[in-house]
Design an enzyme around this catalytic site. Structure first.
Site, PDB file in Angstrom:
ATOM      1  N   ASN A  72      -0.755  69.967  42.457  1.00 31.94           N
ATOM      2  CA  ASN A  72      -0.290  68.778  43.188  1.00 31.94           C
ATOM      3  C   ASN A  72       1.210  68.553  43.008  1.00 31.94           C
ATOM      4  O   ASN A  72       1.694  68.440  41.886  1.00 31.94           O
ATOM      5  CB  ASN A  72      -1.050  67.544  42.704  1.00 31.94           C
ATOM      6  CG  ASN A  72      -2.497  67.551  43.126  1.00 31.94           C
ATOM      7  OD1 ASN A  72      -3.247  68.443  42.740  1.00 31.94           O
ATOM      8  ND2 ASN A  72      -2.905  66.573  43.912  1.00 31.94           N
ATOM      9  N   ARG A 127      -8.293  68.384  37.288  1.00 33.12           N
ATOM     10  CA  ARG A 127      -7.315  69.399  37.695  1.00 33.12           C
ATOM     11  C   ARG A 127      -6.103  69.315  36.757  1.00 33.12           C
ATOM     12  O   ARG A 127      -5.465  68.274  36.652  1.00 33.12           O
ATOM     13  CB  ARG A 127      -6.880  69.169  39.145  1.00 33.12           C
ATOM     14  CG  ARG A 127      -5.856  70.133  39.650  1.00 33.12           C
ATOM     15  CD  ARG A 127      -6.440  71.509  39.972  1.00 33.12           C
ATOM     16  NE  ARG A 127      -7.041  71.564  41.279  1.00 33.12           N
ATOM     17  CZ  ARG A 127      -8.284  71.969  41.494  1.00 33.12           C
ATOM     18  NH1 ARG A 127      -9.052  72.326  40.487  1.00 33.12           N
ATOM     19  NH2 ARG A 127      -8.774  72.029  42.704  1.00 33.12           N
ATOM     20  N   GLY A 180      -9.703  80.087  52.579  1.00 36.53           N
ATOM     21  CA  GLY A 180      -8.616  80.701  53.325  1.00 36.53           C
ATOM     22  C   GLY A 180      -7.514  81.186  52.398  1.00 36.53           C
ATOM     23  O   GLY A 180      -7.002  82.302  52.537  1.00 36.53           O
ATOM     24  N   TYR A 237      -9.642  75.750  53.825  1.00 43.67           N
ATOM     25  CA  TYR A 237      -8.396  75.861  53.063  1.00 43.67           C
ATOM     26  C   TYR A 237      -8.607  76.624  51.758  1.00 43.67           C
ATOM     27  O   TYR A 237      -7.889  77.585  51.464  1.00 43.67           O
ATOM     28  CB  TYR A 237      -7.859  74.466  52.769  1.00 43.67           C
ATOM     29  CG  TYR A 237      -6.532  74.441  52.051  1.00 43.67           C
ATOM     30  CD1 TYR A 237      -5.360  74.853  52.686  1.00 43.67           C
ATOM     31  CD2 TYR A 237      -6.438  73.982  50.739  1.00 43.67           C
ATOM     32  CE1 TYR A 237      -4.136  74.818  52.036  1.00 43.67           C
ATOM     33  CE2 TYR A 237      -5.214  73.940  50.085  1.00 43.67           C
ATOM     34  CZ  TYR A 237      -4.073  74.361  50.731  1.00 43.67           C
ATOM     35  OH  TYR A 237      -2.862  74.329  50.078  1.00 43.67           O
TER      36      TYR A 237
END
Length: 333
Positions: free
Chosen positions: A185, A288, A159, A156
């Site tokens: 998120n 994050r 990618g 992911y």
């Protein structure tokens, strides 16, 4: 659902393709585009989505739903393409990692080829995962990332990084009008209970009286953006001038630990569930938080829905779902 009034609507009705439009974010985007007066074609293979997210739209004159896998070419006539197709939660994208990479790469090539033929604007729903376990905090678009290229998440992470490369190469080589959004998120109604995302997992576990699964010590952080705010950002980005391709971070800069999130969910649900600590997954980022200064300057965009209000709406959604589906509402693959 509270709708933020559109501030980027075009005066001209457009025909818009949303790949992955039956997914969580895609279904909200589809509804918003319809409310703005556009025609919307959704292409989805339902690998990590559900037809139920759009079933109330079937039969509406400006809406069309097509079962299609973007790893195969698609020949339609549209004015804009929102390319969201890809499983976005670890449970789904790690289930078939080769297919995940193919979706990111082949899917992007096919959609870029379609956009090139039509000279259509195309937006890539990229991800904050391109930053990996970031060396800088908060994450600005200039950060190149710290990604393990051979880890279990790389199908992911890498990618999406390759998809961004393809988008920018089409921009430079073919002058294609691209937009790249790096989505942090996002949560809200119509998340799947079994997608492994922390908000949906915590809410469903709390409502069912099960222990909340916290990985590691729970001190790792995330930033949570309510889906209505994200959709507003995507539409604003799509309608920026052609010489503004991005990438642009879209997320809420409020930063919370997993334990803080668990406490909020327990308080909102009135649950007496405990905490079940489990080992931290491989390559799971420790921190994050988006730097959204680019979005603020370019799009005049900032999130409007705070975490407490967004969680309340999400809890209300899953409460209704639990009352309808009962024991079939499960957390896990």
């Amino acid at each position: 659902m509270t709708i933020i009034e559109p501030r980027t609507a075009s005066d001209t009705r457009q025909r818009i393709l949303v790949t992955g439009g039956a997914g969580f974010i895609g279904s909200h985007l589809t509804r918003r585009l319809l409310e703005m007066g556009h025609e919307v074609l959704v292409a989805d293979n339902f690998y990590s989505s559900t037809r139920r997210n759009l079933e109330d739209l079937i039969g509406q004159p400006r809406f069309e739903l097509m079962r299609h896998d973007v790893t195969f070419p698609l020949y339609v006539e549209v004015d804009q393409i929102y390319h969201l197709a890809c499983p976005a939660s670890p449970i789904f994208y790690q289930r078939d990692p080769v297919q995940t990479t193919k979706t990111c790469v082949h899917g992007s090539i096919n959609m870029l080829g379609l956009a090139k033929r039509l000279r259509a604007r195309i937006l890539l729903a990229s991800t904050s995962e391109v930053y990996g376990d970031p060396l800088e905090h908060p994450q600005h678009e200039s950060n190149w990332g710290n990604v393990n290229p051979i880890g279990i998440r790389s199908c992911y992470d890498e990618g999406k990084r390759c998809a961004e490369t393809l988008f920018f190469d089409y921009y430079r080589q073919h002058a294609l009008p691209i937009k790249v959004a790096r989505i942090f998120n996002t949560y809200g109604p119509r998340m799947l209970a079994n997608d492994g995302r922390v908000v949906s997992s915590f809410v469903v576990q709390a409502l069912k009286g099960e222990p909340l699964t916290v990985f590691g010590d729970g001190k790792q952080t995330r930033s949570f953006c309510y889906v209505d705010d994200l959709v507003e950002g995507l539409i604003r980005l799509m309608n920026t001038p052609p010489d503004e391709p991005g990438p642009v971070n879209l997320g809420n800069p409020g930063e919370f630990t997993m334990l803080e999130l668990a406490e909020k969910v327990l308080a909102l649900t009135g649950s007496t569930s405990g905490i079940d600590h489990r080992p931290l997954p491989s390559d799971d980022p420790v921190r994050r938080r988006p730097d959204i200064s680019t979005a603020q300057e370019l799009l005049a965009w900032s999130p409007a829905v705070g975490l407490d209000e967004g969680l309340k709406r999400t809890v209300d959604y899953f409460t209704g779902l639990l009352q309808r589906d009962g024991s079939r509402l499960a957390v896990g693959p």
